[in-house]
Enzyme design. Structure first.
Site, PDB file in Angstrom:
ATOM      1  N   GLU A  40      -1.035  -8.839   0.606  1.00  0.00           N
ATOM      2  CA  GLU A  40      -1.438  -8.264  -0.468  1.00  0.00           C
ATOM      3  C   GLU A  40      -2.936  -8.714  -0.392  1.00  0.00           C
ATOM      4  OE1 GLU A  40      -0.314  -7.900  -4.994  1.00  0.00           O
ATOM      5  OE2 GLU A  40      -0.752 -10.018  -4.143  1.00  0.00           O
ATOM      6  N   ASP A  57       1.958 -12.761  -0.858  1.00  0.00           N
ATOM      7  CA  ASP A  57       1.313 -12.608  -2.447  1.00  0.00           C
ATOM      8  C   ASP A  57      -0.124 -12.794  -2.399  1.00  0.00           C
ATOM      9  OD1 ASP A  57       1.675 -11.963  -5.072  1.00  0.00           O
ATOM     10  OD2 ASP A  57       1.048 -14.079  -5.344  1.00  0.00           O
TER      11      ASP A  57
END
Length: 706
Positions: free
Chosen positions: A386, A350
């Site tokens: 990401e 993330d």
């Protein structure tokens, strides 16, 4: 509170971080560069009463350590760390606050929000410069001493080029599934139930990507609104599987390990979505739960000229300091634990830009990325970034180093725009080839681009064709949360409708986008439920909805079942034809040595696209020559030659099937004919045939005789 000296206490060693059981006692080792002492606090079986407090006797290389006899697996404990409480200098030590051991393999109990959790006095005029002396132990989970793992799963190591990722949520995937026993629904055990594994295998996916399962905190502001942190991007226990997803609350680690083993037995990889960019402790006004009280100045990025405040490149209040060697070591240790002890096959990071953010900004040679590339365990796992955060220069798609894959939001945006007539063929063309404009450098291959149409964050596929705007009222934020840039279209009615023409077009657009995703070069990622048209009723930010909005509804309508079958067929085509999943980037340049043109862009005339046609074309073809060189060895491939035709125009287009070295064209797929299944392959068309392509449709043909 006074405790006698523990008999048999020894120095132990500083190498094995956390609590390590050796059969007769436990070695504790806790990193803290700026504290003065660390106490191990033991608790009774219900976690309510502190029964002993032992100060770690030795300090080596910034690690406090000691060996305590007669402790066994299952013992509950926490840490108290002594040192200066000087927020202006970056230090927030407060021994009144019981801390979670960052290396704890399990947590007992759940966090109870209370003013005692904060290192300062809430409501004090000096805010966090004040000091709070209340004991936080009654309100914080306790760490559990675990036994060494006896069973270890080995990663499957599915080739990247063969991978098809399925993003899902442990709870949401099975919570309403009638084929899963009620006691197992929403759990790790439920996810590896035979009915679930059979379903996933029937789809043809290879890898399950799980939203965060490491122990996380339910935000206070959500609890106050009657909501919850459903997605789990608020981690506090980076070695601990969250108990809320365990059928057996006493041993979630073993249950998680069994889940991974079950997936592996079914040939499915397990990829974890992990959150090493921040923790649940927030900014200077947040609670003291672990890292803040252990060594705030080491674990967090602080504003250089005002160390009281945190750099907030995550939007969550704090940013983990991956410029600090000990912080890098902690993250690497955590990743290795999940890989070596649990058998996890890879990780999706993330806000991954933060992993490579140094003081000067994003650096593809940052320390953490170097560690991953040379680590004998991590270097062989699937590592997915990401590639963005909210910090300066935070958008870094395509900039990660070799061996990394990246979520490619440009694929999502361009594919959505093309099918709603907001982008032309020229924009989509490079995305169909694995986005070489972004990833074809440094020896990176096409699989580096993780393509997706929808993910947990944003509209589902069905909502993308049913809503023009977000409908997030249930989140309690006055509709201000969630993105306004959805690249969606409702085709004439907002939300559900009884208009047959609108519904037919919506389902066809779902098929078009799924086919675009699964027939493009790169690594496709499918959002759970998109294969049957799952909806969140227009909510594009369901992070706080632990209810029917987020859970998969397994009562599937007829059109959804048809879409399911269609998805299975597309995936089978991807597996059947290697030309659709090449590792090497295909090129339209003519290979003189092999006398092969790997790909040709085709206009509706059946001829190669002219430059002036690109800017306005909404219907075009892509011919992939199966003789294209498959590897670095200079030799022709032996794959079939395929023709893809994509028409985003509202009306039919008369398309001339191109000439090619071979025989006739056999139809493999037509998104306007979803019910034909394998019967469609009986349709044979000669070269140069004028074929009527339905508006908003995608077709695939195979060249016979090659």
């Amino acid at each position: 509170m006074s405790f006698p000296l523990r008999q048999g206490l020894r120095e132990g060693n500083p190498v094995e971080r956390g609590a390590t059981y050796d059969g007769s006692g436990v070695n504790f080792a806790v990193f803290s560069a700026h504290s003065t002492a660390v106490d191990i606090c033991l608790f009774d079986t219900d976690g309510k009463t502190e029964t002993d407090r032992i100060r770690l006797p030795e300090y080596t290389d910034q690690v406090f350590h000691g060996w305590i006899p007669d402790l066994h697996p299952g013992q509950l404990y926490g840490l108290r760390v002594h040192g200066p409480y000087e927020p202006d200098a970056g230090h927030r030590f407060n021994p009144n606050k019981l801390l979670l051991d960052p290396y704890a393999r399990g947590h007992f109990g759940s966090l109870q929000w209370n003013p005692a959790l904060f290192g300062y006095q809430l409501g004090h005029p000096d805010l966090d410069l004040s000091f709070d002396d209340r004991d936080s132990a009654p309100f914080i989970p306790k760490c559990i001493i675990s036994a060494p793992s006896r069973r270890r799963n080995k990663p499957l190591k599915t080739r990247w080029s063969d991978s098809i990722i399925y993003e899902t949520h442990v709870k949401g995937f099975t919570q309403t599934n009638p084929l899963v026993p009620k006691r197992l629904r929403g759990t790790y055990a439920g996810l590896c139930h035979r009915s679930v594994l059979d379903y996933l295998k029937s789809l043809g996916i290879t890898s399950i990507e799980l939203l965060p399962i490491q122990s996380f905190v339910n935000d206070q502001y959500l609890i106050e609104k009657g909501l919850t942190n459903y997605w789990g991007y608020n981690t506090i226990g980076f070695f601990s599987p969250d108990t809320r997803y365990a059928a057996n609350h006493a041993d979630p680690a073993t249950e998680f390990r069994h889940m991974v083993a079950g997936c592996h037995a079914a040939g499915l990889e397990v990829i974890m979505d992990v959150v090493y960019n921040h923790t649940a402790e927030g900014n200077e006004l947040g609670p003291t739960l672990s890292f803040k009280g252990l060594d705030n100045a080491s674990y967090y990025r602080l504003v250089p000229d005002n160390l009281r405040y945190y750099i907030n490149d995550t939007g969550t209040g704090n940013t983990f300091n991956l410029s600090n060697l000990r912080a890098i070591q902690f993250v690497a240790d955590s990743l290795r634990y999940w890989a070596e002890d649990m058998g996890v096959d890879g990780f999706r990071f993330d806000l991954g830009t933060i992993l490579a953010r140094e003081k000067e900004g994003f650096d593809p040679e940052a320390g953490f990325l170097r560690v991953c590339r040379q680590d004998p365990t991590l270097a062989h796992l699937k590592l997915i970034a990401e590639p963005w955060d909210i910090g300066p220069g935070g958008y870094q798609v395509g900039k990660f180093p070799p061996s990394w894959a990246e979520w490619n939001d440009k694929f999502r945006d361009t594919a959505r725009d093309f099918w709603r007539n907001e982008a032309r063929a020229s924009a989509l063309a490079t995305r169909l080839l694995g986005s070489p404009d972004l990833f074809n450098h440094s020896g990176r291959q096409a699989w580096s681009s993780v393509n997706f149409i929808a993910a947990h964050d944003g509209f589902t596929l069905k909502d993308c064709v049913s809503y023009e705007t977000k409908h997030n009222q249930a989140n309690g934020e006055n509709g201000e949360d969630g993105s306004n840039d959805n690249r969606s279209c409702n085709y004439g009615a907002e939300g559900p409708t009884n208009d047959d023409a609108i519904n037919a077009l919506r389902w066809r657009q779902c098929r078009n986008m799924l086919a675009t995703l699964l027939l493009s070069q790169g690594t496709p990622m499918l959002l759970a439920g998109d294969e049957f048209g799952r909806t969140q009723n227009g909510n594009n930010n369901a992070y706080c909805q632990d209810n029917a909005i987020s859970w998969l509804n397994w009562t599937i309508e007829k059109e959804g079942k048809n879409l399911q079958s269609f998805t299975q067929r597309i995936i089978s085509l991807r597996k059947r034809f290697p030309i659709l999943r090449r590792s090497r980037f295909l090129t339209e340049a003519y290979n003189k040595d092999l006398d092969v043109k790997e790909l040709t862009w085709v206009s509706a005339s059946g001829q190669e696209m002219r430059q002036e046609e690109w800017d306005h074309a909404q219907c075009f073809g892509l011919m992939l020559d199966g003789r294209a060189q498959p590897s670095g060895i200079m030799q022709r491939g032996a794959d079939a030659t395929l023709l893809l035709i994509l028409n985003s125009w509202n009306d039919v287009v008369e398309f001339t099937l191109p000439e090619a070295e071979g025989g006739a064209w056999k139809m493999l797929l037509d998104t306007n004919r979803p019910d034909d299944g394998a019967e469609i392959e009986k349709n044979i068309f000669q070269q140069k045939t004028l074929f009527t392509v339905t508006g908003h449709s995608l077709l695939v043909f195979e060249l016979l005789g090659t």
